[in-house]
Design an enzyme around this catalytic site. Structure first.
Site, PDB file in Angstrom:
ATOM      1  N   CYS A  92      24.077  -8.094 -26.357  1.00  0.00           N
ATOM      2  CA  CYS A  92      24.328  -7.768 -24.951  1.00  0.00           C
ATOM      3  C   CYS A  92      24.431  -9.029 -24.107  1.00  0.00           C
ATOM      4  O   CYS A  92      24.758  -8.972 -22.923  1.00  0.00           O
ATOM      5  CB  CYS A  92      23.225  -6.884 -24.391  1.00  0.00           C
ATOM      6  SG  CYS A  92      23.017  -5.341 -25.283  1.00  0.00           S
ATOM      7  N   CYS A 125      20.173  -8.278 -14.425  1.00  0.00           N
ATOM      8  CA  CYS A 125      19.289  -9.400 -14.766  1.00  0.00           C
ATOM      9  C   CYS A 125      17.898  -9.169 -14.173  1.00  0.00           C
ATOM     10  O   CYS A 125      16.882  -9.454 -14.808  1.00  0.00           O
ATOM     11  CB  CYS A 125      19.843 -10.720 -14.219  1.00  0.00           C
ATOM     12  SG  CYS A 125      21.445 -11.174 -14.875  1.00  0.00           S
ATOM     13  N   ASP A 130      21.902 -11.069 -23.266  1.00  0.00           N
ATOM     14  CA  ASP A 130      20.654 -11.562 -22.657  1.00  0.00           C
ATOM     15  C   ASP A 130      19.395 -11.079 -23.364  1.00  0.00           C
ATOM     16  O   ASP A 130      19.281  -9.918 -23.724  1.00  0.00           O
ATOM     17  CB  ASP A 130      20.568 -11.289 -21.145  1.00  0.00           C
ATOM     18  CG  ASP A 130      21.256 -10.009 -20.731  1.00  0.00           C
ATOM     19  OD1 ASP A 130      21.242  -9.056 -21.523  1.00  0.00           O
ATOM     20  OD2 ASP A 130      21.801  -9.964 -19.607  1.00  0.00           O
ATOM     21  N   CYS A 182      22.580 -15.488 -18.748  1.00  0.00           N
ATOM     22  CA  CYS A 182      23.316 -16.219 -17.721  1.00  0.00           C
ATOM     23  C   CYS A 182      22.337 -16.871 -16.745  1.00  0.00           C
ATOM     24  O   CYS A 182      21.122 -16.655 -16.813  1.00  0.00           O
ATOM     25  CB  CYS A 182      24.252 -15.276 -16.985  1.00  0.00           C
ATOM     26  SG  CYS A 182      23.396 -14.005 -16.069  1.00  0.00           S
TER      27      CYS A 182
END
Lengths: 405, 138
Positions: free
Chosen positions: B37, B107, B39, B64
């Site tokens: 995915c 995130c 992360d 990221c």
């Protein structure tokens, strides 16, 4: 060290060569005539510029001038080739063969044709990014009218076995189109020797302006016919109506001539720079993978995955360098690169990939700088990476139960 | 895409990077996300057994810049809180603090999940019953 970001994204677009700009300028304000105006000097000088460009392009690719149809760029050329052939040869068949790693201008055109009743075969690629010729041979039926396989890939720079593909097409009486935007002007491309029937070109990938391109359409052995996709004044042998973009066409012609003159030396220079970049990076970092064949590859392309480092975070760290990533976070669709996925390396390596595209204006000094910055940032991000820590502890990441989200 | 100054600051100077001894009874470890995915966050807390307060928090993140910043910020916020106070940290707090754009909200969700996973791990080790709903799955 550098004042502006270093441009290593020459597969996306290129800087217009100043010599090309000089060629274009008079056609904006002095020779601004319509190339279709047949009865005055303004029209004649515009037409002269267009015909000169046609010859320059034809010379670069081993074609004749009459086989060059000007378009607005490769997206239009690809659309015209696929839809124009599908419509013109509908009575002969409705089957088209292409590959999974093609540009969206091809894949979205074939999707459109599927809705209109065409049958499309999407060939997978092997781990090196090239198609399997036996699969191509097996996919051709008596309903097949066209095979469209790109010359060189825009992400991984892998060059397809074009001569072998065209030979198979010829044996079976099927037309062969190739999207050659990344290859023309970068490596030798010759429509006669390569057996190409239709070929898409764009100016902005070979140091010319954006918004202009061409479609090569074979006139002899076989004479390829196309159904026009735009109605109008019947320009370009009736295949593409619309007043010709004379300054840009002159620029495309000049850009082709420069590429032809400099091709051999430039291939050698870029190949050296690319290898230097690769060797420097790989001598300092472990767990780095080159995506796609190194042997069959554009000299200016390097696409590598830095395992355990996410691509967007790497781009953020090297923000004084312009490159692209196959990471989902950098794409509009939030999906990792379909080209890298097609190689079968796994999504995790796609997320970790960076595409370096070297071009005419890049220098060895820049390569040294970029290699150093990449090494520095990858090391920093690996210190932050739980995956790199696990890898170093000897944990097999493929056996870990991850929490999906 | 332009990053907010706070995201850039956490990316350039990440706080509390590292690992704690995950076998220690006072350490809770949460690992969320998946490599495919794009992360993976590992977040760890160390709770002072005398006071019940989190006196150390560490993270490592593959992801990221916004994912790195979200987890870095989370470790800052965790320190000095009790475990129950830590559970009140919401992903929206992270979104607001870092000015994350809509495409980066996941995130912050991942960071909240990592906090909850670390606390669940800690509580499990201590034999405390884990409240239903503390383990959010996305």
């Amino acid at each position: 060290m550098p004042k502006a970001p270093i441009y290593f994204d020459n597969h996306a677009t290129t800087k217009v060569d100043p010599r090309v700009v000089q060629t274009m300028l008079p056609y904006f304000t002095e020779h601004y005539g319509n190339a279709a105006s047949r009865n005055h000097a303004y029209g004649w000088s515009a037409e002269e510029a267009v015909e000169k460009a046609r010859k320059q392009i034809a010379s670069l690719i081993g074609a004749t001038a009459k086989e060059i149809i000007f378009t607005s760029g490769a997206t239009e050329s690809n659309n015209l080739a696929l839809k124009g052939v599908a419509e013109m040869y509908a009575e002969k068949g409705n089957h088209i063969i292409t590959a999974a790693t093609e540009h969206k201008a091809i894949l979205d055109s074939t999707k459109h044709l599927e809705k209109q009743g065409c049958r499309i075969t999407y060939l997978p690629v092997m781990a090196d990014g090239r198609i399997d010729l036996d699969m191509l041979r097996d996919a051709i039926t008596d309903k097949t009218i066209l095979v469209s396989i790109m010359y060189a890939n825009n992400e991984i720079g892998v060059v397809q076995p074009v001569k072998e593909i065209s030979k198979i097409c010829k044996e079976r009486g099927v037309l062969f189109h190739t999207d050659a935007v990344q290859a023309v002007g970068k490596i030798p491309v010759n429509v006669m020797e390569d057996g190409i029937d239709l070929m898409s070109i764009t100016a902005h990938k070979l140091y010319g302006p954006k918004g202009v391109g061409a479609l090569y359409v074979r006139r002899k052995g076989p004479r390829v016919q196309l159904a026009a996709q735009m109605d109008g004044g019947g320009h370009e042998r009736g295949m593409r109506s619309g007043t010709l973009n004379v300054p840009s066409i002159a620029g495309l012609g000049a850009a082709c001539e420069l590429c032809q003159q400099e091709l051999t030396a430039e291939m050698k220079r870029l190949g050296f720079l690319r290898d230097k970049l690769k060797n420097k990076i790989m001598s300092e970092l472990d767990e780095v993978y080159v995506n796609g064949s190194l042997e069959h590859r554009l000299p200016g392309n390097l696409n590598i995955s830095f395992a355990y480092v996410e691509g967007e975070s790497l781009l953020m760290g090297i923000n004084d360098i312009a490159v692209s990533s196959g990471s989902a976070c950098t794409s509009a669709t939030l999906e990792p690169s379909y080209v890298l996925k097609a190689l079968g390396a796994g999504d995790d390596l796609a997320h970790s990939s960076i595409r370096f595209g070297l071009g005419r204006f890049n220098t060895e000094e820049e390569v040294d700088y970029v290699a150093g910055r990449v090494i520095e940032v990858v090391k920093k991000l690996r210190d932050l990476s739980p995956l790199y820590e696990m890898f170093k502890e000897g944990i097999d990441l493929s056996k870990v139960q991850w929490t999906a989200h | 895409m332009a990053y907010s100054d706070k995201v850039l600051d956490h990316y350039n100077n990440p706080r509390n990077v590292g690992s704690l001894d995950k076998s220690s009874a006072d350490v809770g470890t949460g690992m969320v996300g998946a490599p495919e995915c794009g992360d993976v966050m590992k977040l760890q807390i160390k709770v002072n057994p005398a006071t019940g307060i989190i006196d150390e928090a560490k993270f490592k993140t593959f992801g990221c810049g916004s994912a790195i910043a979200s987890s870095s910020l989370a470790t800052e916020w965790l320190k000095g809180k009790t475990v129950d106070e830590a559970l009140t940290i919401k992903n929206t707090d992270i979104v607001n603090e870092l000015a994350l754009p809509p495409v980066k909200i996941h995130c912050s969700v991942l960071a909240e999940d990592a906090i909850k996973a670390a606390i669940t791990d800690y509580k499990t080790k201590k034999g405390v019953a884990v409240e239903a709903g503390a383990l959010a799955v996305h």
